[in-house]
Scaffold this motif. Structure first.
Motif, PDB file in Angstrom:
ATOM      1  N   GLN A   1     -49.972  31.319  27.609  1.00 30.11           N
ATOM      2  CA  GLN A   1     -50.173  32.559  27.511  1.00 30.11           C
ATOM      3  C   GLN A   1     -49.524  33.528  27.814  1.00 30.11           C
ATOM      4  O   GLN A   1     -49.703  34.666  27.226  1.00 30.11           O
ATOM      5  N   TRP A   2     -48.395  33.419  28.174  1.00 28.34           N
ATOM      6  CA  TRP A   2     -47.360  34.469  28.459  1.00 28.34           C
ATOM      7  C   TRP A   2     -46.674  34.843  27.086  1.00 28.34           C
ATOM      8  O   TRP A   2     -46.397  35.902  26.949  1.00 28.34           O
ATOM      9  N   THR A   3     -46.376  33.847  26.501  1.00 28.34           N
ATOM     10  CA  THR A   3     -45.789  33.768  24.911  1.00 28.34           C
ATOM     11  C   THR A   3     -46.849  34.588  24.107  1.00 28.34           C
ATOM     12  O   THR A   3     -46.693  35.403  23.549  1.00 28.34           O
ATOM     13  N   ARG A   4     -48.001  34.173  24.281  1.00 25.08           N
ATOM     14  CA  ARG A   4     -49.150  34.865  23.347  1.00 25.08           C
ATOM     15  C   ARG A   4     -49.196  36.397  23.779  1.00 25.08           C
ATOM     16  O   ARG A   4     -49.218  37.313  22.910  1.00 25.08           O
TER      17      ARG A   4
ATOM     18  N   VAL B   1     -48.589  39.578  21.606  1.00 24.40           N
ATOM     19  CA  VAL B   1     -49.795  40.406  21.196  1.00 24.40           C
ATOM     20  C   VAL B   1     -49.320  41.974  21.605  1.00 24.40           C
ATOM     21  O   VAL B   1     -49.734  42.831  20.713  1.00 24.40           O
ATOM     22  N   LEU B   2     -48.642  41.963  22.518  1.00 24.92           N
ATOM     23  CA  LEU B   2     -48.045  43.571  22.705  1.00 24.92           C
ATOM     24  C   LEU B   2     -47.140  43.883  21.656  1.00 24.92           C
ATOM     25  O   LEU B   2     -47.170  44.973  21.457  1.00 24.92           O
ATOM     26  N   GLN B   3     -46.474  42.969  21.111  1.00 19.54           N
ATOM     27  CA  GLN B   3     -45.627  43.493  20.244  1.00 19.54           C
ATOM     28  C   GLN B   3     -46.024  43.560  18.852  1.00 19.54           C
ATOM     29  O   GLN B   3     -45.709  44.671  18.209  1.00 19.54           O
TER      30      GLN B   3
ATOM     31  N   GLY C   1     -49.844  42.767  17.949  1.00 22.15           N
ATOM     32  CA  GLY C   1     -51.173  42.992  18.039  1.00 22.15           C
ATOM     33  C   GLY C   1     -51.761  44.210  18.244  1.00 22.15           C
ATOM     34  O   GLY C   1     -52.723  44.732  17.576  1.00 22.15           O
ATOM     35  N   VAL C   2     -51.274  44.843  19.143  1.00 27.34           N
ATOM     36  CA  VAL C   2     -51.634  46.079  19.693  1.00 27.34           C
ATOM     37  C   VAL C   2     -51.407  47.342  18.439  1.00 27.34           C
ATOM     38  O   VAL C   2     -50.355  47.383  18.229  1.00 27.34           O
ATOM     39  N   ALA C   3     -52.488  47.984  18.035  1.00 32.54           N
ATOM     40  CA  ALA C   3     -52.308  48.828  16.881  1.00 32.54           C
ATOM     41  C   ALA C   3     -51.449  49.870  17.304  1.00 32.54           C
ATOM     42  O   ALA C   3     -51.353  50.530  18.501  1.00 32.54           O
ATOM     43  N   PRO C   4     -50.436  50.485  16.644  1.00 32.16           N
ATOM     44  CA  PRO C   4     -49.523  51.523  16.885  1.00 32.16           C
ATOM     45  C   PRO C   4     -50.117  52.677  17.666  1.00 32.16           C
ATOM     46  O   PRO C   4     -49.684  53.206  18.354  1.00 32.16           O
ATOM     47  N   THR C   5     -51.267  53.198  16.922  1.00 37.11           N
ATOM     48  CA  THR C   5     -52.003  54.486  17.747  1.00 37.11           C
ATOM     49  C   THR C   5     -52.464  53.925  19.282  1.00 37.11           C
ATOM     50  O   THR C   5     -52.537  54.953  19.975  1.00 37.11           O
ATOM     51  N   ALA C   6     -52.986  52.806  19.365  1.00 38.41           N
ATOM     52  CA  ALA C   6     -53.599  52.264  20.733  1.00 38.41           C
ATOM     53  C   ALA C   6     -52.085  52.286  21.770  1.00 38.41           C
ATOM     54  O   ALA C   6     -52.130  52.573  22.620  1.00 38.41           O
ATOM     55  N   ARG C   7     -51.046  51.923  20.899  1.00 38.57           N
ATOM     56  CA  ARG C   7     -49.782  51.723  21.788  1.00 38.57           C
ATOM     57  C   ARG C   7     -49.350  53.071  22.437  1.00 38.57           C
ATOM     58  O   ARG C   7     -48.883  53.251  23.508  1.00 38.57           O
ATOM     59  N   ALA C   8     -49.441  54.029  21.666  1.00 42.75           N
ATOM     60  CA  ALA C   8     -48.943  55.453  21.874  1.00 42.75           C
ATOM     61  C   ALA C   8     -49.926  56.170  22.886  1.00 42.75           C
ATOM     62  O   ALA C   8     -49.475  56.743  23.452  1.00 42.75           O
ATOM     63  N   GLN C   9     -51.251  55.732  22.873  1.00 44.27           N
ATOM     64  CA  GLN C   9     -51.974  56.417  23.689  1.00 44.27           C
ATOM     65  C   GLN C   9     -52.585  55.613  24.966  1.00 44.27           C
ATOM     66  O   GLN C   9     -53.251  56.063  25.748  1.00 44.27           O
ATOM     67  N   LEU C  10     -51.978  54.421  25.195  1.00 40.60           N
ATOM     68  CA  LEU C  10     -52.629  53.403  26.249  1.00 40.60           C
ATOM     69  C   LEU C  10     -52.005  54.003  27.615  1.00 40.60           C
ATOM     70  O   LEU C  10     -51.009  54.379  27.721  1.00 40.60           O
TER      71      LEU C  10
ATOM     72  N   ALA D   1     -40.854  35.598  31.879  1.00 42.01           N
ATOM     73  CA  ALA D   1     -41.566  36.326  30.683  1.00 42.01           C
ATOM     74  C   ALA D   1     -41.531  37.733  31.309  1.00 42.01           C
ATOM     75  O   ALA D   1     -41.693  38.704  30.632  1.00 42.01           O
ATOM     76  N   LEU D   2     -41.294  37.960  32.760  1.00 41.64           N
ATOM     77  CA  LEU D   2     -41.249  39.283  33.307  1.00 41.64           C
ATOM     78  C   LEU D   2     -40.315  40.145  32.552  1.00 41.64           C
ATOM     79  O   LEU D   2     -40.352  41.411  32.319  1.00 41.64           O
ATOM     80  N   ASP D   3     -38.920  39.416  32.401  1.00 41.91           N
ATOM     81  CA  ASP D   3     -37.823  40.164  31.917  1.00 41.91           C
ATOM     82  C   ASP D   3     -38.097  40.901  30.539  1.00 41.91           C
ATOM     83  O   ASP D   3     -37.905  42.018  30.132  1.00 41.91           O
ATOM     84  N   SER D   4     -38.956  39.962  29.720  1.00 40.71           N
ATOM     85  CA  SER D   4     -39.196  40.341  28.257  1.00 40.71           C
ATOM     86  C   SER D   4     -40.300  41.419  28.383  1.00 40.71           C
ATOM     87  O   SER D   4     -40.322  42.531  27.590  1.00 40.71           O
ATOM     88  N   LEU D   5     -41.294  41.225  29.117  1.00 37.99           N
ATOM     89  CA  LEU D   5     -42.283  42.120  29.244  1.00 37.99           C
ATOM     90  C   LEU D   5     -41.804  43.665  29.559  1.00 37.99           C
ATOM     91  O   LEU D   5     -42.295  44.683  29.390  1.00 37.99           O
ATOM     92  N   ASP D   6     -40.693  43.685  30.665  1.00 34.77           N
ATOM     93  CA  ASP D   6     -40.116  44.890  31.056  1.00 34.77           C
ATOM     94  C   ASP D   6     -39.580  45.625  30.091  1.00 34.77           C
ATOM     95  O   ASP D   6     -39.588  46.848  30.044  1.00 34.77           O
ATOM     96  N   SER D   7     -38.932  44.915  29.325  1.00 33.44           N
ATOM     97  CA  SER D   7     -38.240  45.373  27.878  1.00 33.44           C
ATOM     98  C   SER D   7     -39.291  45.657  26.854  1.00 33.44           C
ATOM     99  O   SER D   7     -38.955  47.107  26.253  1.00 33.44           O
ATOM    100  N   VAL D   8     -40.211  45.210  26.434  1.00 37.57           N
ATOM    101  CA  VAL D   8     -41.275  45.598  25.641  1.00 37.57           C
ATOM    102  C   VAL D   8     -41.933  46.905  26.002  1.00 37.57           C
ATOM    103  O   VAL D   8     -42.131  47.726  25.492  1.00 37.57           O
ATOM    104  N   LEU D   9     -42.070  47.066  27.324  1.00 32.99           N
ATOM    105  CA  LEU D   9     -43.116  48.177  27.711  1.00 32.99           C
ATOM    106  C   LEU D   9     -42.293  49.297  28.155  1.00 32.99           C
ATOM    107  O   LEU D   9     -42.566  50.560  28.268  1.00 32.99           O
TER     108      LEU D   9
END
Length: 423
Positions: free
Chosen positions: A299-302, A306-308, A310-319, A344-352
Motif C-alpha cells: 500500500q505504500w508503493t501504491r 497515486v500521489l505522483q 493519480g491526483v489531478a494537477p488541479t487538485a495537487r495545486a489546491q490540496l 517510503a517516508l523518504d520518497s514521500l517527503d521528496s514527493v510532497l
C-alpha cells in the motif's frame, strides 16, 4: 476569591457558564466523566445535561421519566433489542417532531444477520415526519430487498448525510422471513416507493463500505447529478477504487483505504482519482506492516504512485491537507516501530516537499499511527506510550523537508475499533 462556597460545591461552580459549557462539550465523548461532573452540584448538572442527553437509545423511550429530556436529543439510536423491526413498533407514537425538536441524526444498528429487518409503512411515515433529521446511519441491517433500503433513505425529507456500514439484503438462503410474512403491516406501497426513488436526496456527505448493497446505492445515486462534497470509504474495506470511479468532480473531502483484495495494476487507482479535480483534503488508510516495495499489494508503493500520477494537477495545486492513517491491532512494544514503512517516508517527503514538488499549496501533512488496545485494556501502558513517542520522533526525522517547512503533524491514538463510525 473564595473557591468553595459550600460543602456540595467545588471550584468548578464558580467558573463562568461559558467556560463550563466548553468543559462539558470537551467531555461529551466521556459519558462517565460527564456524569460525575453533573453530580457535583445542581448548577453543573444543568450545564452538563444537554451533553448527557445529546445521544439517546430508542429504548429510553420505554421510560416515561425520560420524556422531559427528549427535547435535548440530537442523535437517536435504534438497536437490536427489537429483532426484525426497523423501529420499535410500540414506541412509534413517541417519535414526533414535537418531542424531538433538536433531532438531527438517526442511527439504526442491527446484529442478527439470520433475520432480515422488515420495513412497514408506519416506519416510513414516522421517518417522513422527522423534518429536522439530516443524517441517517444504517449499520449491519439486513433488508428483504434493496428497494426497502431506498425507501428508508428517500422518506427522510431533508437528508444530506448518509452512512452505510455492512448493510445487506436477504438472498433467499438461511434468512428467516417468517416474521415478515406474519406481520400485520408487512408491505410497503412499492408504487409509491418507486416514484419517490426517482428523486435522489441532495446528499452532501456519504460514507460507506464496499459491498453489493452499497454498490447498488452508488449506482442509484450515480444516475442523477450529484452535489456530493464529502466521500468516506470504510477504513477496513478492500478495493475502494471500484467505488471511487462513480464519483469525482464535486468531491472536496475524500477518505479511502488503500487496501486491495489482491494485486492491482497502478492504473486502477490512478484512473479512478484523476477525475477528483476539486479536492482540498485527502485521507488514506494504510494497513500496518506493508514493507515490501516490490509486492503488488504494497500500500505504500501504491500511495507513492497515486500521489505522483493519480491526483489531478488541479487538485495537487489546491490540496490543503493530506492525512495518512496507519492502523494496527493491539500492538506490543516492538510492533509499533515495524508498523511504519520507513523507506517510503523518504520518497514521500521528496514527493510532497522536494525540488520538483507539485503540492506547493499543501498546508498540513499528517501521519497518524492508530491502533486498537488489547482485549479488556482501556489505557495505554507507559512502555507503549514511550514506544509511540519514539515512533513519532523517528517519523519527524525522516520527513525532514516537511518538518522544516512547518507542515508536518505526527500523532498517535488508541481506537475503539479499526472501523470507526463513518459519519
Amino acid at each position: 476569591m473564595q473557591l468553595i462556597r459550600g460543602s456540595r460545591d467545588s471550584a468548578f461552580s464558580n467558573l463562568p457558564n461559558e467556560l463550563l459549557l466548553q468543559i462539558s462539550g470537551y467531555l461529551s465523548d466521556n459519558f462517565e466523566a460527564l456524569h460525575n461532573v453533573a453530580l457535583l452540584s445542581k448548577r453543573l448538572s444543568a450545564i452538563a445535561r444537554p451533553e448527557l442527553f445529546k445521544v439517546m437509545n430508542i429504548r429510553a423511550l420505554e421510560e416515561d421519566y425520560m420524556e422531559p429530556y427528549l427535547c435535548l436529543v440530537h442523535e437517536l439510536h435504534s438497536s437490536e433489542r427489537y429483532p426484525g423491526e426497523l423501529l420499535a413498533a410500540h414506541l412509534l407514537h413517541k417519535l414526533t417532531a414535537r418531542s424531538f425538536p433538536k433531532l438531527r441524526a438517526f442511527s439504526i444498528v442491527k446484529f442478527n444477520f439470520l433475520r432480515p429487518t422488515w420495513v412497514c409503512q408506519k416506519d416510513l411515515d414516522v421517518l417522513g415526519s422527522l423534518s429536522s433529521v439530516t443524517t441517517l446511519s444504517l449499520s449491519r441491517v439486513v433488508f428483504l430487498q434493496p428497494l426497502e433500503m431506498l425507501a428508508v433513505i428517500c422518506y427522510i425529507p431533508h437528508l444530506t448525510a448518509l452512512s452505510l456500514d455492512r448493510v445487506a439484503f436477504a438472498d433467499g438462503g438461511v434468512h428467516d422471513v417468517s416474521a415478515f410474512l406474519l406481520s400485520p403491516t408487512p408491505a410497503l406501497n412499492f408504487d409509491d416507493v418507486e416514484e419517490r426513488t426517482k428523486t435522489r436526496p441532495p446528499l452532501a456527505r456519504l460514507a460507506l463500505d464496499v459491498n453489493p448493497m452499497t454498490m447498488y446505492v452508488v449506482r442509484w445515486l450515480d444516475s442523477a447529478p450529484s452535489v456530493l462534497t464529502t466521500l468516506a470509504v470504510d477504513p477496513i474495506s478492500a478495493n475502494a477504487q471500484i467505488m471511487l470511479s462513480s464519483f469525482g468532480p464535486t468531491i472536496v473531502h475524500l477518505a479511502a483505504p488503500l487496501r486491495s483484495g489482491g494485486p492491482l495494476a497502478p492504473a486502477e487507482w490512478i484512473t479512478s482519482l484523476r477525475q477528483y479535480t476539486a479536492l482540498r483534503t485527502l485521507t488514506f488508510y494504510i494497513d500496518a506492516y506493508q514493507i515490501f516495495a516490490s509486492a503488488n499489494t504494497c500500500q505504500w508503493t501504491r500511495l507513492l504512485r497515486v500521489l505522483q500520477d493519480g491526483v489531478a494537477p488541479t487538485a495537487r495545486a489546491q490540496l490543503d491537507a493530506l492525512t495518512l492513517s496507519v492502523r494496527l491491532t493491539a500492538p506490543n512494544l516492538y510492533m509499533l516501530d515495524d508498523a511504519v514503512c520507513w523507506w517510503a517516508l523518504d520518497s514521500l517527503d521528496s514527493v510532497l516537499a522536494g525540488p520538483e514538488c507539485q503540492y506547493a499549496g499543501l498546508k498540513t501533512m499528517e501521519i497518524a499511527v492508530e491502533w486498537t488496545p488489547p482485549s479488556g485494556s482501556k489505557r495505554m501502558s507507559l512502555d507503549l506510550w514511550d514506544a509511540a513517542e519514539a515512533v513519532v520522533a523517528k517519523i519527524r526525522k525522516r520527513m525532514r523537508k516537511l518538518e522544516e517547512a512547518g507542515k508536518l503533524v505526527v500523532r498517535y491514538k488508541v481506537l475503539r475499533e479499526l472501523s470507526d463510525p463513518l459519519i
